[in-house]
Design a protein around this motif. Structure first.
Motif, PDB file in Angstrom:
ATOM      1  N   ARG A  87       2.868   2.684 -16.040  1.00  0.00           N
ATOM      2  CA  ARG A  87       2.234   3.795 -15.317  1.00  0.00           C
ATOM      3  C   ARG A  87       0.716   3.642 -15.324  1.00  0.00           C
ATOM      4  O   ARG A  87       0.054   3.918 -14.324  1.00  0.00           O
ATOM      5  N   VAL A  88       0.159   3.196 -16.456  1.00  0.00           N
ATOM      6  CA  VAL A  88      -1.283   2.967 -16.538  1.00  0.00           C
ATOM      7  C   VAL A  88      -1.705   1.902 -15.528  1.00  0.00           C
ATOM      8  O   VAL A  88      -2.753   2.022 -14.880  1.00  0.00           O
ATOM      9  N   LEU A  89      -0.882   0.878 -15.356  1.00  0.00           N
ATOM     10  CA  LEU A  89      -1.207  -0.163 -14.381  1.00  0.00           C
ATOM     11  C   LEU A  89      -1.095   0.333 -12.938  1.00  0.00           C
ATOM     12  O   LEU A  89      -1.785  -0.163 -12.057  1.00  0.00           O
ATOM     13  N   ARG A  90      -0.235   1.307 -12.664  1.00  0.00           N
ATOM     14  CA  ARG A  90      -0.069   1.828 -11.306  1.00  0.00           C
ATOM     15  C   ARG A  90      -1.143   2.822 -10.907  1.00  0.00           C
ATOM     16  O   ARG A  90      -1.272   3.145  -9.730  1.00  0.00           O
ATOM     17  N   MET A  91      -1.882   3.345 -11.873  1.00  0.00           N
ATOM     18  CA  MET A  91      -2.880   4.369 -11.579  1.00  0.00           C
ATOM     19  C   MET A  91      -3.966   3.816 -10.654  1.00  0.00           C
ATOM     20  O   MET A  91      -4.340   2.652 -10.759  1.00  0.00           O
ATOM     21  N   GLY A  92      -4.453   4.676  -9.762  1.00  0.00           N
ATOM     22  CA  GLY A  92      -5.518   4.279  -8.854  1.00  0.00           C
ATOM     23  C   GLY A  92      -5.308   4.861  -7.470  1.00  0.00           C
ATOM     24  O   GLY A  92      -4.552   5.811  -7.278  1.00  0.00           O
ATOM     25  N   VAL A  93      -5.982   4.284  -6.502  1.00  0.00           N
ATOM     26  CA  VAL A  93      -5.898   4.731  -5.117  1.00  0.00           C
ATOM     27  C   VAL A  93      -5.145   3.675  -4.321  1.00  0.00           C
ATOM     28  O   VAL A  93      -5.452   2.489  -4.399  1.00  0.00           O
ATOM     29  N   TRP A  94      -4.173   4.127  -3.548  1.00  0.00           N
ATOM     30  CA  TRP A  94      -3.353   3.260  -2.712  1.00  0.00           C
ATOM     31  C   TRP A  94      -3.486   3.746  -1.270  1.00  0.00           C
ATOM     32  O   TRP A  94      -3.588   4.945  -1.029  1.00  0.00           O
ATOM     33  N   VAL A  95      -3.483   2.830  -0.326  1.00  0.00           N
ATOM     34  CA  VAL A  95      -3.622   3.187   1.084  1.00  0.00           C
ATOM     35  C   VAL A  95      -2.516   2.529   1.909  1.00  0.00           C
ATOM     36  O   VAL A  95      -1.990   1.483   1.540  1.00  0.00           O
ATOM     37  N   SER A  96      -2.185   3.182   2.994  1.00  0.00           N
ATOM     38  CA  SER A  96      -1.276   2.619   3.991  1.00  0.00           C
ATOM     39  C   SER A  96      -1.541   3.347   5.298  1.00  0.00           C
ATOM     40  O   SER A  96      -2.390   4.239   5.368  1.00  0.00           O
ATOM     41  N   ARG A  97      -0.800   2.988   6.307  1.00  0.00           N
ATOM     42  CA  ARG A  97      -0.932   3.656   7.596  1.00  0.00           C
ATOM     43  C   ARG A  97      -0.553   5.134   7.492  1.00  0.00           C
ATOM     44  O   ARG A  97      -1.040   5.970   8.232  1.00  0.00           O
ATOM     45  N   ALA A  98       0.293   5.476   6.518  1.00  0.00           N
ATOM     46  CA  ALA A  98       0.751   6.849   6.352  1.00  0.00           C
ATOM     47  C   ALA A  98      -0.319   7.752   5.749  1.00  0.00           C
ATOM     48  O   ALA A  98      -0.313   8.949   5.988  1.00  0.00           O
ATOM     49  N   GLY A  99      -1.207   7.203   4.951  1.00  0.00           N
ATOM     50  CA  GLY A  99      -2.230   8.032   4.328  1.00  0.00           C
ATOM     51  C   GLY A  99      -2.834   7.398   3.110  1.00  0.00           C
ATOM     52  O   GLY A  99      -2.788   6.186   2.920  1.00  0.00           O
ATOM     53  N   LEU A 100      -3.371   8.247   2.274  1.00  0.00           N
ATOM     54  CA  LEU A 100      -4.057   7.831   1.059  1.00  0.00           C
ATOM     55  C   LEU A 100      -3.311   8.440  -0.125  1.00  0.00           C
ATOM     56  O   LEU A 100      -3.005   9.629  -0.110  1.00  0.00           O
ATOM     57  N   ARG A 101      -2.998   7.620  -1.111  1.00  0.00           N
ATOM     58  CA  ARG A 101      -2.231   8.081  -2.277  1.00  0.00           C
ATOM     59  C   ARG A 101      -3.090   7.907  -3.521  1.00  0.00           C
ATOM     60  O   ARG A 101      -3.568   6.809  -3.800  1.00  0.00           O
ATOM     61  N   HIS A 102      -3.282   9.017  -4.255  1.00  0.00           N
ATOM     62  CA  HIS A 102      -4.052   8.998  -5.494  1.00  0.00           C
ATOM     63  C   HIS A 102      -3.072   9.129  -6.656  1.00  0.00           C
ATOM     64  O   HIS A 102      -2.492  10.186  -6.867  1.00  0.00           O
ATOM     65  N   VAL A 103      -2.889   8.032  -7.388  1.00  0.00           N
ATOM     66  CA  VAL A 103      -1.928   7.986  -8.484  1.00  0.00           C
ATOM     67  C   VAL A 103      -2.683   8.197  -9.789  1.00  0.00           C
ATOM     68  O   VAL A 103      -3.570   7.421 -10.136  1.00  0.00           O
ATOM     69  N   ARG A 104      -2.347   9.273 -10.487  1.00  0.00           N
ATOM     70  CA  ARG A 104      -2.882   9.523 -11.823  1.00  0.00           C
ATOM     71  C   ARG A 104      -1.733   9.407 -12.814  1.00  0.00           C
ATOM     72  O   ARG A 104      -0.612   9.102 -12.420  1.00  0.00           O
ATOM     73  N   PHE A 105      -1.999   9.646 -14.092  1.00  0.00           N
ATOM     74  CA  PHE A 105      -0.967   9.407 -15.095  1.00  0.00           C
ATOM     75  C   PHE A 105       0.241  10.320 -14.900  1.00  0.00           C
ATOM     76  O   PHE A 105       1.374   9.871 -14.898  1.00  0.00           O
ATOM     77  N   PHE A 106       0.015  11.603 -14.722  1.00  0.00           N
ATOM     78  CA  PHE A 106       1.125  12.543 -14.589  1.00  0.00           C
ATOM     79  C   PHE A 106       1.378  12.985 -13.147  1.00  0.00           C
ATOM     80  O   PHE A 106       2.458  13.481 -12.847  1.00  0.00           O
ATOM     81  N   VAL A 107       0.399  12.840 -12.272  1.00  0.00           N
ATOM     82  CA  VAL A 107       0.492  13.403 -10.926  1.00  0.00           C
ATOM     83  C   VAL A 107       0.160  12.326  -9.895  1.00  0.00           C
ATOM     84  O   VAL A 107      -0.770  11.548 -10.062  1.00  0.00           O
ATOM     85  N   THR A 108       0.938  12.328  -8.821  1.00  0.00           N
ATOM     86  CA  THR A 108       0.643  11.480  -7.666  1.00  0.00           C
ATOM     87  C   THR A 108       0.513  12.387  -6.453  1.00  0.00           C
ATOM     88  O   THR A 108       1.410  13.176  -6.169  1.00  0.00           O
ATOM     89  N   ARG A 109      -0.612  12.281  -5.755  1.00  0.00           N
ATOM     90  CA  ARG A 109      -0.828  13.090  -4.558  1.00  0.00           C
ATOM     91  C   ARG A 109      -1.026  12.161  -3.369  1.00  0.00           C
ATOM     92  O   ARG A 109      -1.819  11.234  -3.419  1.00  0.00           O
ATOM     93  N   THR A 110      -0.320  12.458  -2.298  1.00  0.00           N
ATOM     94  CA  THR A 110      -0.454  11.702  -1.060  1.00  0.00           C
ATOM     95  C   THR A 110      -1.052  12.611  -0.005  1.00  0.00           C
ATOM     96  O   THR A 110      -0.570  13.719   0.216  1.00  0.00           O
ATOM     97  N   VAL A 111      -2.108  12.131   0.640  1.00  0.00           N
ATOM     98  CA  VAL A 111      -2.767  12.877   1.704  1.00  0.00           C
ATOM     99  C   VAL A 111      -2.567  12.096   3.002  1.00  0.00           C
ATOM    100  O   VAL A 111      -3.067  10.979   3.137  1.00  0.00           O
ATOM    101  N   PRO A 112      -1.820  12.637   3.954  1.00  0.00           N
ATOM    102  CA  PRO A 112      -1.678  11.957   5.242  1.00  0.00           C
ATOM    103  C   PRO A 112      -3.036  11.863   5.941  1.00  0.00           C
ATOM    104  O   PRO A 112      -3.895  12.735   5.773  1.00  0.00           O
ATOM    105  N   TRP A 113      -3.236  10.825   6.711  1.00  0.00           N
ATOM    106  CA  TRP A 113      -4.534  10.637   7.372  1.00  0.00           C
ATOM    107  C   TRP A 113      -4.938  11.815   8.251  1.00  0.00           C
ATOM    108  O   TRP A 113      -6.117  12.139   8.302  1.00  0.00           O
TER     109      TRP A 113
END
Length: 188
Positions: A87-113
């Motif tokens: 999980r520590v390795l997955r933490m960070g900001v991820w992007v795709s055509r669908a939006g922006l995903r902010h992965v934290r330790f306990f919470v993952t939030r996806t914001v569509p573009w």
């Protein structure tokens, strides 16, 4: 064995023009981290995996001694440590055509573009390695259409501490994804 969550899909060179490499991926539908995890994050995960190997060894010794319940508990604890390291390795900001995903330790939030407003770099007090201590630094901030702000990255987190160029490159790349998808969707 390749570990795709550890590397960005493309190596960036210092002489690359950011306009040419901002969206270098062939498949924009797949979630990607546009930067490499930093040495602090990888080192912490490596130490956790080292600890997990010792705990697994202890589970084998306990099982050989005949205490099956203790061995199962110790094995479960080792699996918990491995899960935390991943999980520590997955933490960070991820992007795709669908939006922006902010992965934290306990919470993952996806914001569509369409809901993402602007992404910009600002000078502000930031947390040093996620600890309560704050220092002056740069942060990549997402301002949504409804006015909410979220700090995505800082130049003092586990990915970018002592790597100013990497932070600038990651911020530029995420801003380019935002300009490509949020800007084009707002124009429609």
């Amino acid at each position: 064995m390749p570990l795709p969550f550890l590397t960005a899909d493309r190596d960036f060179d210092a002489d690359d023009d950011i306009d040419d490499v901002a969206l270098p991926f062939a498949d924009h539908d797949q979630w990607r981290r546009p930067y490499r995890p930093g040495p602090w994050r990888v080192g912490l995960a490596a130490l956790a995996l080292l600890l997990a190997s010792f705990v697994l060894l202890a589970a084998v010794v306990i099982a050989a001694a005949g205490a099956v319940g203790g061995a199962l508990f110790t094995f479960g604890f080792a699996l918990l440590i491995i899960g935390i390291a991943l999980r520590v390795l997955r933490m960070g900001v991820w992007v795709s055509r669908a939006g922006l995903r902010h992965v934290r330790f306990f919470v993952t939030r996806t914001v569509p573009w369409p809901q993402a407003g602007t992404v910009r770099t600002v000078q502000q007090p930031v947390r040093w390695l996620g600890l309560p201590r704050t220092v002056q630094g740069q942060a990549l901030v997402l301002v949504r259409q409804n006015g909410e702000q979220a700090t995505l990255l800082t130049d003092r987190n586990a990915d970018f501490l002592s790597r100013v160029e990497a932070f600038d490159r990651a911020a530029d790349t995420i801003e380019a994804w935002n300009a490509e998808y949020a800007g084009s969707l707002q124009a429609v």
